[in-house]
Design a protein around this motif. Structure first.
Motif, PDB file in Angstrom:
ATOM      1  N   ILE A  42       0.820  -1.222   0.000  1.00 11.01           N
ATOM      2  CA  ILE A  42       0.000   0.000   0.000  1.00 11.01           C
ATOM      3  C   ILE A  42       0.852   1.269   0.000  1.00 11.01           C
ATOM      4  N   ARG A  45       3.689   1.605  -2.644  1.00 10.92           N
ATOM      5  CA  ARG A  45       3.365   1.246  -4.028  1.00 10.92           C
ATOM      6  C   ARG A  45       3.690   2.366  -5.020  1.00 10.92           C
ATOM      7  N   ALA A  56       1.874  -5.928 -14.108  1.00 15.39           N
ATOM      8  CA  ALA A  56       1.588  -4.976 -13.040  1.00 15.39           C
ATOM      9  C   ALA A  56       2.869  -4.563 -12.330  1.00 15.39           C
ATOM     10  N   ASP A  57       2.740  -3.558 -11.455  1.00 13.17           N
ATOM     11  CA  ASP A  57       3.906  -3.120 -10.702  1.00 13.17           C
ATOM     12  C   ASP A  57       4.081  -3.953  -9.440  1.00 13.17           C
ATOM     13  N   PHE A  60       1.429  -3.652  -6.600  1.00 11.19           N
ATOM     14  CA  PHE A  60       0.192  -4.350  -6.935  1.00 11.19           C
ATOM     15  C   PHE A  60       0.365  -5.852  -6.705  1.00 11.19           C
ATOM     16  N   ALA A  63       0.234  -6.671  -3.113  1.00  9.86           N
ATOM     17  CA  ALA A  63      -1.104  -6.535  -2.536  1.00  9.86           C
ATOM     18  C   ALA A  63      -1.991  -7.722  -2.888  1.00  9.86           C
ATOM     19  N   GLN A  64      -1.837  -8.278  -4.098  1.00  6.07           N
ATOM     20  CA  GLN A  64      -2.762  -9.342  -4.502  1.00  6.07           C
ATOM     21  C   GLN A  64      -2.156 -10.748  -4.437  1.00  6.07           C
TER      22      GLN A  64
ATOM     23  N   GLY B  73      -9.752  -2.782  -9.111  1.00 10.77           N
ATOM     24  CA  GLY B  73      -9.563  -3.991  -8.320  1.00 10.77           C
ATOM     25  C   GLY B  73      -8.475  -3.883  -7.273  1.00 10.77           C
ATOM     26  N   TYR B  74      -7.502  -2.989  -7.518  1.00 13.90           N
ATOM     27  CA  TYR B  74      -6.377  -2.909  -6.574  1.00 13.90           C
ATOM     28  C   TYR B  74      -6.849  -2.533  -5.171  1.00 13.90           C
ATOM     29  N   SER B  77      -7.812  -5.091  -2.787  1.00 14.23           N
ATOM     30  CA  SER B  77      -6.793  -6.022  -2.277  1.00 14.23           C
ATOM     31  C   SER B  77      -6.859  -6.089  -0.765  1.00 14.23           C
ATOM     32  N   TYR B 240      -8.150  -1.761 -13.647  1.00 15.09           N
ATOM     33  CA  TYR B 240      -8.107  -2.753 -12.572  1.00 15.09           C
ATOM     34  C   TYR B 240      -6.962  -2.463 -11.608  1.00 15.09           C
ATOM     35  N   THR B 241      -5.836  -2.007 -12.148  1.00 17.38           N
ATOM     36  CA  THR B 241      -4.662  -1.804 -11.292  1.00 17.38           C
ATOM     37  C   THR B 241      -4.528  -0.362 -10.805  1.00 17.38           C
ATOM     38  N   SER B 242      -5.565   0.496 -10.987  1.00 16.09           N
ATOM     39  CA  SER B 242      -5.391   1.908 -10.602  1.00 16.09           C
ATOM     40  C   SER B 242      -5.064   2.083  -9.127  1.00 16.09           C
ATOM     41  N   GLU B 243      -4.356   3.179  -8.848  1.00 20.07           N
ATOM     42  CA  GLU B 243      -4.023   3.550  -7.474  1.00 20.07           C
ATOM     43  C   GLU B 243      -5.297   3.791  -6.668  1.00 20.07           C
ATOM     44  N   MET B 247      -5.593   6.413   0.482  1.00 17.82           N
ATOM     45  CA  MET B 247      -4.666   5.433   1.051  1.00 17.82           C
ATOM     46  C   MET B 247      -4.941   5.178   2.529  1.00 17.82           C
ATOM     47  N   MET B 250      -7.720   2.758   2.917  1.00 18.32           N
ATOM     48  CA  MET B 250      -7.331   1.402   2.515  1.00 18.32           C
ATOM     49  C   MET B 250      -6.506   0.738   3.615  1.00 18.32           C
TER      50      MET B 250
END
Lengths: 93, 649
Positions: A42, A45, A56-57, A60, A63-64, B73-74, B77, B240-243, B247, B250
């Motif tokens: 988080i 990132r 992906a980075d 990411f 996180a997953q 989607g991020y 997580s 899907y991977t957007s920030e 924060m 989250m």
């Protein structure tokens, strides 16, 4: 009488040493737990966005996927370290 | 053989297995009923914990929640890290010490450690609120799965599910539940991973979905996640991977799910069933192995189902840009046998499509903000007109509709997608009017055109996930009633046989109430999860942790901490969600811009936990330290040796 008292003191000292060793292992483990999930997954990132894993980075991926694998290894390493510590201090079952 | 018969056979076989196990693993003593005689192997216990933990929410909903999240989607997580990271906390901070304590329930530890019947009672109340709210979702999951796959009514499905749980939970207690959960774990993990493997092979050529997620999308030759981001952003959705936009929220949400997981009573009591303290530590690891098998696959399942669904709606998206080709036509959906699954799901109401502009195609996209707001206003104006009594003056209402239509048309003329305005494209709105999260997992095998037995397996897996969690929750509730309330305060001299009977009666009542709540859900099934995790995080987790790691926190501190955590967290949730979830009684609008510091009601458990810790320490520091025997108790639970000799009462 004197002998028994010193035994009790020795026991107390030993159980204190066992407990502080336990706390140290817990704190190190919690640091890893926090770093891989809240840290890499988080907070860090945006800073790691240049490192790519597949499409992906790195953040990411942690996180997953990555943090879950770290959690797994962490619990087993902790269990193994604690079993060793239990034996060292003679408090295992 | 048709799909219905296949579903019936597969589900029937799994149910026969559960009942067989129930008869084999009957409980003969309270120790067996509450803690399976403390003789469960740590690996088997890990498997049972996995099934106990992974609920209808994990199996049916989670992948869809992640894949279809409006913010990307991020951000979701949090579920993946939260619902696994909690096991690290359990292994490190709670499980071994509570196993050493060697009793049967969570309130019992709180009552003994804080030498207070009041603290124990408060813990019982928290436990019952947490477990009852949680069990409603499981019963609904059972009903919905039956309704979808076995073509019987949701209510009938609920009765059948309740009857099955009744047989093995009342007969076998923790012993029956544990061994049934082992079987249920096997069913649910096979059901979850087999479709995922097939789909990962189809889309990415990777056998392991975990690698497929970061692998290459075969049809387009680009990376899978890059492809998914390209397709969804082209249609106006967030990548899907957007920030994450928030924060802090989250972080707090992830933390709430972690400490909430570690504080859920039905999870904690699983670690009372293993023989030794060392086993409690490794069993948490094994539980996470079995849980991780599903959780690392879930993001792949959700994102791959989303790509499959989108390329079904926009055939050109599979290899190129979605908007370069036409959308799917209504005629194709109605006549093409490969798309028959769309019609099946339309019947359930989880997926609805309306050809708003009447062009024969179904355009699936995300309406830009102005269009979305204008369409919402137009729908409200139309509804007001439709609801007006026949004799009323309709001119004003008709004028409002005309005005809203004009505003909507203006929005269509300015909002663009793919370089053209919506008006130029001839679109008036997103024509997939409903797409339920739960569809992503349940329809996954059909979307990918997998064989019928895989579909039947998913039905059996969803039932296994819901039933196993329901049983674990029901055990936590019934043991709190028979052991903490009846034996602990109402009748301490009750005989072993009497207590076992009381436990079975309590279990029967708990099942009846859960079934009733499943039949008459209080209309807040989705929000209650926030309450369950928030309360577990803000009440039970802190008080257990302080009970183990501090010798100074006393009765007054623990009670103050639990009360502060309980009241603060529930008031914050109720303020946004309505008092006791009654619609319309919320004092503040449930939108992110109204949240304090952007903290959503889902994330507030972390703040509740911090307040719990703080008030417990402050109150304890100004009151007398715990008596000597309690300090001895804390000393003793910190050392593993001697757990085997722990007494039952």
């Amino acid at each position: 009488m004197v002998d028994r008292n010193s035994n009790v003191t020795a026991d107390r000292a030993s159980s204190n040493a066992y407990w502080s060793a336990n706390i140290r292992i817990i704190l190190i483990s919690l640091a890893v737990w926090f770093f891989c999930s809240f840290g890499l997954g988080i907070i860090l990132r945006p800073m790691l966005s240049g490192i790519m894993v597949g499409g992906a980075d790195l953040g990411f991926w942690f996180a997953q996927q990555g943090s879950i694998y770290v959690f797994l290894v962490l619990i087993f390493v902790y269990a193994w370290r604690m079993n060793r510590l239990d034996k060292e201090f003679g408090v295992d079952e | 053989m048709d799909q219905f018969t296949l579903n019936l056979i597969v589900v029937g076989i799994t149910f026969a297995i559960y009942i067989g196990i129930a008869i084999w693993a009957r409980a003969g003593s309270t120790a067996e009923f509450y803690a399976a005689g403390q003789g469960v192997h740590p690996v088997l216990n890990g498997m049972a914990t996995g099934a106990d933990w992974m609920s209808a929410a994990s199996f049916i909903s989670m992948a869809g929640i992640i894949a279809l999240a409006p913010a990307g989607g991020y951000e979701q997580s949090a579920y993946l890290m939260g619902w696994t990271g909690g096991y690290v906390l359990l292994a490190l901070l709670l499980a071994p010490y509570l196993r050493k304590f060697g009793k049967f329930t969570v309130p019992e530890f709180i009552g003994d450690r804080f030498y207070s019947g009041g603290a124990r009672l408060l813990a019982v109340i928290c436990l019952i609120v947490i477990s009852v709210t949680y069990v409603i979702g499981q019963m609904r999951g059972v009903g919905v799965t039956f309704g979808r796959f076995l073509e019987i009514s949701t209510d009938m499905g609920l009765y059948i599910g309740a009857a099955i749980v009744f047989v093995y939970a009342v007969l076998g207690g923790m012993k029956g539940i544990t061994y049934t959960q082992v079987a249920q774990y096997v069913v649910l993990i096979i059901a979850y991973t087999i479709p995922a493997i097939f789909i990962s092979l189809q889309l990415t050529g990777s056998f392991l979905p975990q690698f497929g997620l970061t692998g290459t999308h075969v049809a387009s030759g680009t990376e899978f996640l890059v492809k998914l981001d390209q397709v969804v952003t082209e249609l106006g959705f967030r990548a899907y991977t957007s920030e994450t936009a928030n924060m802090l929220n989250m972080i707090l949400f992830t933390m709430s799910l972690m400490i909430g997981t570690a504080g859920l009573p039905h999870v904690i009591i699983r670690f009372f069933t293993v023989p030794k303290v060392a086993d409690a530590r490794s069993s948490a690891g094994w539980a996470l192995v079995f849980i991780a098998l599903l959780y690392t696959v879930a993001p792949a399942v959700g994102s791959m189902a989303r790509l499959n669904l989108t390329t079904t709606m926009w055939p050109n998206a599979a290899t190129g840009n979605a908007l370069d080709g036409p959308a799917i036509t209504r005629e194709a959906i109605d006549s093409n046998p490969e798309l028959s699954w769309i019609r099946t799901w339309e019947k359930t109401g989880l997926l609805t499509m309306t050809d708003l502009n009447g062009d024969g195609q179904i355009q699936y996209f995300n309406e830009p903000a102005a269009t979305a707001a204008a369409n919402k206003a137009l729908a409200a104006a139309n509804a007001a007109l439709a609801a007006a009594p026949a004799d009323a003056d309709r001119t004003a209402l008709e004028a409002a509709v005309a005005d809203a239509t004009a505003k909507r048309d203006a929005a269509l003329a300015t909002d663009t997608l793919g370089g053209q305005t919506l008006a130029e494209r001839g679109w008036v709105g997103n024509e997939v009017t409903k797409l339920d999260n739960d569809m992503m997992v349940l329809a996954n095998p059909e979307i990918a055109a997998l064989p019928g037995w895989v579909i039947a397996l998913v039905a059996a897996g969803a039932l296994a996930a819901a039933l196993s969690t329901a049983a674990g929750l029901l055990l936590a509730i019934s043991s709190a009633i028979s052991h903490d309330l009846i034996k602990g305060s109402i009748n301490p001299n009750i005989s072993e046989k009497g207590e076992l009977l009381a436990a079975r009666i309590a279990m029967t009542f708990a099942i009846a109430i859960a079934t009733w709540l499943g039949l008459n859900p209080p209309g807040f099934a989705a929000q209650v999860v926030a309450l369950a995790f928030g309360l577990a995080a803000a009440t039970i987790f802190p008080v257990l942790m302080m009970g183990i790691f501090s010798k100074r926190v006393n009765k007054q501190g623990a009670i103050a901490g639990m009360l502060v955590g309980l009241i603060f967290t529930s008031v914050y949730i109720f303020a946004y969600k309505g008092w006791f979830f009654v619609p319309g009684t919320n004092m503040l609008p449930d939108t992110p811009d109204q949240y304090f510091f952007g903290i959503s009601p889902l994330s507030i458990g972390t703040v509740g936990a911090i307040l719990n810790f703080a008030s417990a320490y402050i109150v304890s520091s100004v009151t007398a330290p715990p008596p000597h025997h309690v300090q001895e108790l804390v000393e003793s639970i910190r050392v593993p040796r001697g757990a085997g000799t722990a007494v039952a009462h």
